[in-house]
Design a protein around this motif. Structure first.
Motif, short mmCIF file in Angstrom:
data_model
loop_
_atom_site.label_atom_id
_atom_site.label_comp_id
_atom_site.label_asym_id
_atom_site.label_seq_id
_atom_site.Cartn_x
_atom_site.Cartn_y
_atom_site.Cartn_z
N HIS A 164 -10.83 -11.40 -10.47
CA HIS A 164 -12.12 -11.13 -9.83
C HIS A 164 -13.02 -12.36 -9.90
O HIS A 164 -14.15 -12.33 -9.45
CB HIS A 164 -12.81 -9.94 -10.50
CG HIS A 164 -12.17 -8.63 -10.16
ND1 HIS A 164 -12.22 -8.09 -8.91
CD2 HIS A 164 -11.44 -7.77 -10.90
CE1 HIS A 164 -11.57 -6.95 -8.89
NE2 HIS A 164 -11.08 -6.73 -10.09
N LYS B 45 -4.64 -3.24 -5.76
CA LYS B 45 -3.92 -4.41 -6.27
C LYS B 45 -2.94 -4.01 -7.38
O LYS B 45 -1.76 -4.32 -7.32
CB LYS B 45 -4.90 -5.45 -6.81
CG LYS B 45 -5.96 -5.88 -5.81
CD LYS B 45 -6.93 -6.88 -6.41
CE LYS B 45 -7.73 -6.36 -7.58
NZ LYS B 45 -8.68 -5.29 -7.27
N SER B 46 -3.46 -3.32 -8.38
CA SER B 46 -2.59 -2.98 -9.51
C SER B 46 -1.49 -2.02 -9.09
O SER B 46 -0.36 -2.10 -9.58
CB SER B 46 -3.41 -2.35 -10.64
OG SER B 46 -4.31 -3.30 -11.15
N THR B 47 -1.82 -1.12 -8.18
CA THR B 47 -0.80 -0.19 -7.69
C THR B 47 0.34 -0.97 -7.04
O THR B 47 1.52 -0.69 -7.29
CB THR B 47 -1.44 0.78 -6.68
OG1 THR B 47 -2.54 1.43 -7.31
CG2 THR B 47 -0.44 1.81 -6.22
N ASN C 90 -12.52 -3.33 -6.80
CA ASN C 90 -11.94 -2.32 -7.67
C ASN C 90 -11.42 -1.16 -6.84
O ASN C 90 -12.14 -0.62 -6.00
CB ASN C 90 -12.97 -1.77 -8.66
CG ASN C 90 -13.48 -2.82 -9.61
OD1 ASN C 90 -14.66 -2.95 -9.82
ND2 ASN C 90 -12.58 -3.60 -10.19
N GLY C 91 -10.19 -0.81 -7.09
CA GLY C 91 -9.62 0.34 -6.38
C GLY C 91 -9.03 -0.03 -5.04
O GLY C 91 -8.61 0.83 -4.28
N SER D 187 -9.18 2.88 -11.31
CA SER D 187 -8.81 1.47 -11.43
C SER D 187 -9.61 0.88 -12.58
O SER D 187 -10.61 1.45 -13.03
CB SER D 187 -9.13 0.74 -10.13
OG SER D 187 -10.52 0.59 -10.00
N1 LIG Z 1 -2.27 7.13 -11.92
C1 LIG Z 1 -3.15 7.34 -10.92
N2 LIG Z 1 -3.48 8.59 -10.55
C2 LIG Z 1 -4.34 8.80 -9.54
N3 LIG Z 1 -4.95 7.84 -8.83
C3 LIG Z 1 -4.66 6.57 -9.15
C4 LIG Z 1 -3.75 6.25 -10.22
N4 LIG Z 1 -3.66 4.91 -10.31
C5 LIG Z 1 -4.48 4.42 -9.36
N5 LIG Z 1 -5.08 5.40 -8.66
C6 LIG Z 1 -6.01 5.23 -7.53
O1 LIG Z 1 -5.46 4.30 -6.62
C7 LIG Z 1 -6.45 3.42 -6.12
C8 LIG Z 1 -6.04 1.98 -6.35
O2 LIG Z 1 -6.10 1.67 -7.73
P1 LIG Z 1 -5.64 0.26 -8.34
O3 LIG Z 1 -5.56 0.43 -9.81
O4 LIG Z 1 -4.43 -0.21 -7.65
O5 LIG Z 1 -6.89 -0.66 -7.97
P2 LIG Z 1 -7.11 -2.22 -8.27
O6 LIG Z 1 -7.18 -2.90 -6.96
O7 LIG Z 1 -6.12 -2.72 -9.24
O8 LIG Z 1 -8.57 -2.18 -8.92
P3 LIG Z 1 -9.19 -3.01 -10.20
O9 LIG Z 1 -9.67 -4.30 -9.70
O10 LIG Z 1 -10.35 -2.16 -10.62
O11 LIG Z 1 -8.13 -3.10 -11.24
C9 LIG Z 1 -7.74 3.81 -6.81
O12 LIG Z 1 -8.50 4.60 -5.91
C10 LIG Z 1 -7.31 4.62 -8.00
O13 LIG Z 1 -8.28 5.59 -8.29
#
Ligand SMILES: Nc1ncnc2c1ncn2[C@@H]1O[C@H](COP(=O)(O)OP(=O)(O)OP(=O)(O)O)[C@@H](O)[C@H]1O
Ligand SMILES: [Mg+2]
Lengths: 504, 334
Positions: A203, A44-46, A40-41, A405
């Protein structure tokens, strides 16, 4: 090796002080199912949002079929052949599933007065459903659909495009259940055969070996590994260790050693017309009761009935031996019952608010000083401690929940549950979208809670229910299924939940 | 985002607001030197009191993400009701109590219809407002009520001073202080905000969301009554068009304040209403006809909301960056 259809090099993205992506290198080839893994975090989603034009990268290059591209809007990405199902798909709640799927491409021409060809739409919808045969009423308003149905609509919407080259799925199976998951995998096979590259975030690590050809692992905003599944199998690589950067043992805590204590919650003959009937169970202090059920089994509805959201038509509820009637969440909370709801974004969190606001929300009595004021310093201290217990990352109390995330949002809901100090905890789909490391922590937390309170875990993930619970039962089409003698084995539990049969 | 950064952002917004007040005040003083006269400043304080009370009421409703378009109607009806009680020879406190009671009942009706029976807020409040506007004619058929107004002492609310400030301003400050404490320092305030920002999650957290929505409408109506009271005190009579000019400044104050100070809150509304009242009074001093000033206020409201919205700022920053880049490129060539 075929030429990559999509390639990213040195992509970076910053959210205020958080460097979410720092120099990601990544590629996929045509006809490849590529899993994207990371805790998490990890970012990936970013990364996916950048590939799909929802947000813009700060630096780096992205090429599609060899040509450099810059996506300013989601439309740009779709036009370049990249179709995406986001982790939390945005659909128009007042429109039917059908209208959502074809939103923006209702007719071939794009004039202001182009007529909508309703018959044509329906025909196209049927063709789509033939490829991805989910049980779904497309004419229903999306706002009334369950999370699973919404996910299915989003997938149909993504595959409705004509010239898709890359399909991206951000944690589709975290909301889908066993049945739709099989359909989705079949669909992915079909698309793969057409030469479409699929990027797939999950996951559920066993899925990687089942369907992916290759995978990339993100950690701390960079891609730390890329290999084929064959290589990983040959090298006996542990995906969990790669993701975490450290070794991890069994994710489930040991079962209770001591026999369970006093009955805390007793449900007798709960019925709710159309959802479930004749459910009787007892939750005791000192053990975790697991309930496995697919979507539509009545699991979610049962949890909400106990919590007073939709009280049952019939049946009695006893807490500590005393009959009680819980007609609203307020009454349930006052009686010491806490629900960690399945749909955290609408039912669990005020997304626009930080953890400091969300954590105390279900137990404002504890936060209050006398009749009026708030013990602000205490509240802050408690929130800090509880978010620490669930390992919230980043450990910020002032970032709005929407900035976390997906998995970390769930941790905020868990902290909120801990703050409410209930006698009965009902967890519905507690680890949807939560990574393997955090999952281990959450299960350990449940075990710890079960020493002081009764814990019920309701999930459509059979391994989760079987792994964490001391005693299990299944719900199938609103009916409770229990083993004739003893406890369910994992496979028997699965059969009970999917087929409604006791095989033992 | 860390707490420190949050604080930095908040103080930046606060400074921006103060600069804006200075700018608007300076511009109005330049255009019309009388703007800074004692009489004018007193007028601003009095008008701000009335406008501010109405805007505060609206703030509760906006926090639970609803609208109330019945403010003018409620103002008219309660103005005539209080006038009728005063004219009947009753003491002032009784008139005020009657006004507040009537307001509370009207607010409860709208609030219950919207929260419990799920009627759409805009339609419901327009209807309730129209009914109230009609009821305002019940007492005198539309004639002004002024009997007993001087004897009962209502005009003291307008004229009397305490520690150098008008009584009406003190009323405003006291009501705002209580509202600020409740909305920003108590569980009640958290419940209001949670209800507005995610009603389902608030309900699941054991918050009686419908009750808070209904309560917001009750508070809005009561605040409107207080605003009307100050208007009656200033004019010394009750007419059916009292309060017709209450609604637009209230909306402008709430939304402009929220845009500048980063979210709907008691203090944001106070700031917004200060700006709006300065502008309205400045315009009337300069002789801008009243039928234009509403339009101008609305324009300023739109401009303010746009200028302070994140998306719009992003756009502007983008434009500036592109221009700078162009200039740098052409400079490089030359
Ligand atoms: N809109 C936003 N504003 C501020 N920080 C953000 C924003 N979106 C994501 N982040 C930060 O960017 C980082 C990456 O987040 P992301 O959503 O890409 O994680 P992820 O790999 O998709 O996790 P998960 O498996 O939980 O979905 C995290 O630390 C998150 O807190
Ligand atoms: Mg994600």
């Amino acid at each position: 090796m075929a030429a990559p259809v999509l390639m990213a090099s040195d992509v970076s993205k910053r959210f205020g002080p958080v460097l979410a992506l720092r120099g990601v290198d990544f590629h996929v080839e045509p006809g490849e199912v590529h899993a994207l893994l990371g805790i998490n975090g990890a970012g990936k989603s970013t990364f996916i949002k950048i590939l799909s034009g929802i947000i813009q990268k700060d630096g780096g290059r992205i090429t599609v079929a060899g040509a450099e591209v810059t996506f300013r809007t989601p439309e740009d990405a779709i036009r370049a052949g990249i179709a995406t199902v986001q982790q939390h798909p945005e659909l128009v709640p007042d429109m039917s599933g059908l209208d959502n799927i074809f939103l923006g491409r209702e007719s071939a021409s794009r004039g202001l007065f182009s007529r909508i060809d309703q018959r044509g739409l329906e025909r196209r919808a049927e063709a789509l459903l033939a490829r991805f045969p989910v049980a779904l009423d497309l004419w229903q308003e999306v706002g009334r659909m369950s999370a699973v149905e919404r996910e299915a609509v989003a997938i149909l919407q993504a595959i409705a495009g004509e010239h898709t080259r890359v399909l991206i799925l951000d944690e589709p199976t975290s909301t889908l259940t066993e049945v739709e998951r099989e359909d989705l995998f079949a669909l992915m096979g079909l698309l793969k055969a057409q030469g479409i590259a699929i990027i797939y975030i999950t996951h559920q690590l066993e899925e990687v070996f089942a369907i992916a050809d290759s995978f990339s692992v993100f950690r701390g905003g960079t891609c730390v590994a890329r290999m084929t599944v064959a290589e990983a199998k040959a090298g006996d690589v542990s995906l969990a260790n790669l993701m975490l950067g450290e070794a991890i043992g069994d994710i489930f805590p040991p079962r209770a050693e001591t026999p369970p204590g006093a009955a805390v919650l007793e449900v007798e003959d709960f019925c709710l017309e159309g959802d479930f009937r004749g459910i009787s169970l007892t939750a005791r202090k000192g053990e975790i009761l697991g309930i496995f059920g697919l979507v539509g089994s009545g699991c979610d509805e049962f949890a909400k009935a106990v919590f007073g959201v939709t009280p049952p038509d019939r049946g009695t509820l006893r807490l500590h031996g005393q009959p009680v009637s819980l007609r609203s969440p307020r009454q349930a909370l006052d009686a010491g019952v806490f629900l960690v709801p399945g749909d955290r974004r609408t039912e669990g969190l005020v997304l626009s608010r930080p953890a400091l606001f969300n954590v105390p929300l279900a137990n404002l009595g504890r936060a209050a000083a006398g009749r009026w004021g708030l013990k602000r310093r205490r509240m802050q201290g408690d929130a800090r401690e509880l978010t620490g217990q669930v390992a919230l990352h980043p450990p910020s109390l002032t970032t709005p929940a929407s900035g976390f995330s997906g998995g970390n949002q769930q941790k905020i809901v868990l902290a909120k549950g801990l703050y409410s100090q209930a006698d009965v905890y009902i967890f519905v789909e507690p680890t949807v979208g939560v990574d393997i490391g955090a999952r281990a922590k959450i299960y350990a937390l449940m075990r710890q809670l079960s020493r002081e309170a009764a814990v019920i875990v309701i999930s459509s993930d059979c391994d989760e229910v079987h792994g964490v619970a001391d005693r299990t039962l299944a719900l199938h089409k609103g009916r409770q299924i229990e083993p004739a003698v003893g406890t369910f084995s994992r496979d028997a539990l699965l059969m009970a939940g999917i087929m409604g049969e006791v095989t033992q | 985002m860390s707490g420190l950064q949050d604080m930095a952002r908040q103080s930046a917004r606060g400074l921006g607001f103060l600069a804006l007040v200075a700018l608007v005040g300076g511009a109005l003083a330049l255009a019309e030197p009388r703007f800074l006269s004692a009489a004018s400043l007193n007028g601003i304080a009095r008008h701000m009191a009335a406008n501010g009370l109405a805007a505060l009421g609206l703030t509760f409703v906006v926090i639970v993400r609803k609208f109330d378009l019945s403010i003018s109607g409620v103002a008219a009806f309660t103005a005539m009701s209080m006038g009728a009680v005063i004219a009947a020879g009753a003491p002032l406190w009784l008139a005020v109590a009657a006004g507040i009671a009537i307001g509370a009942v009207i607010g409860l009706i709208s609030g219950t219809a919207i929260s419990r029976f799920g009627l759409p807020d805009i339609v419901t409040t327009i209807a309730v407002g129209s009914i109230c506007a009609g009821l305002a004619f019940l007492y005198t058929g539309g004639r002004s009520i002024f009997q007993n107004f001087f004897q009962v002492g209502i005009t003291d609310l307008n004229d009397a001073r305490l520690l150098g400030l008008g009584v009406s301003l003190w009323i405003l400050l006291a009501v705002y202080a209580v509202a600020w404490f409740v909305m920003h320092r108590t569980r009640t305030g958290m419940a209001f905000y949670a209800t507005g920002e995610n009603q389902v999650a608030a309900h699941f957290s054991g918050i009686a969301t419908r009750r808070y929505i209904a309560l917001a409408y009750v508070m809005c109506a009561i605040c409107t009554v207080l605003a009307v009271l100050l208007i009656l005190a200033e004019s010394g009579n009750a007419e059916t068009n009292k309060g017709a000019n209450l609604m637009m400044p209230a909306y402008a104050g709430v939304f402009l304040g929220a845009a500048i100070l980063g979210g709907t809150s008691v203090l944001a509304t106070l700031g917004g209403i200060l700006l709006i009242t300065m502008l309205l009074d400045g315009f009337s001093l300069m002789g801008v006809p009243y039928y234009y000033s509403d339009g101008v206020i609305s324009l300023i409201l739109l401009a303010g909301v746009l200028a302070f919205s994140d998306t719009a700022r992003g756009y502007l920053a983008g434009l500036v960056a592109v221009r700078a880049l162009r200039r740098a490129r052409s400079g490089g060539k030359a």
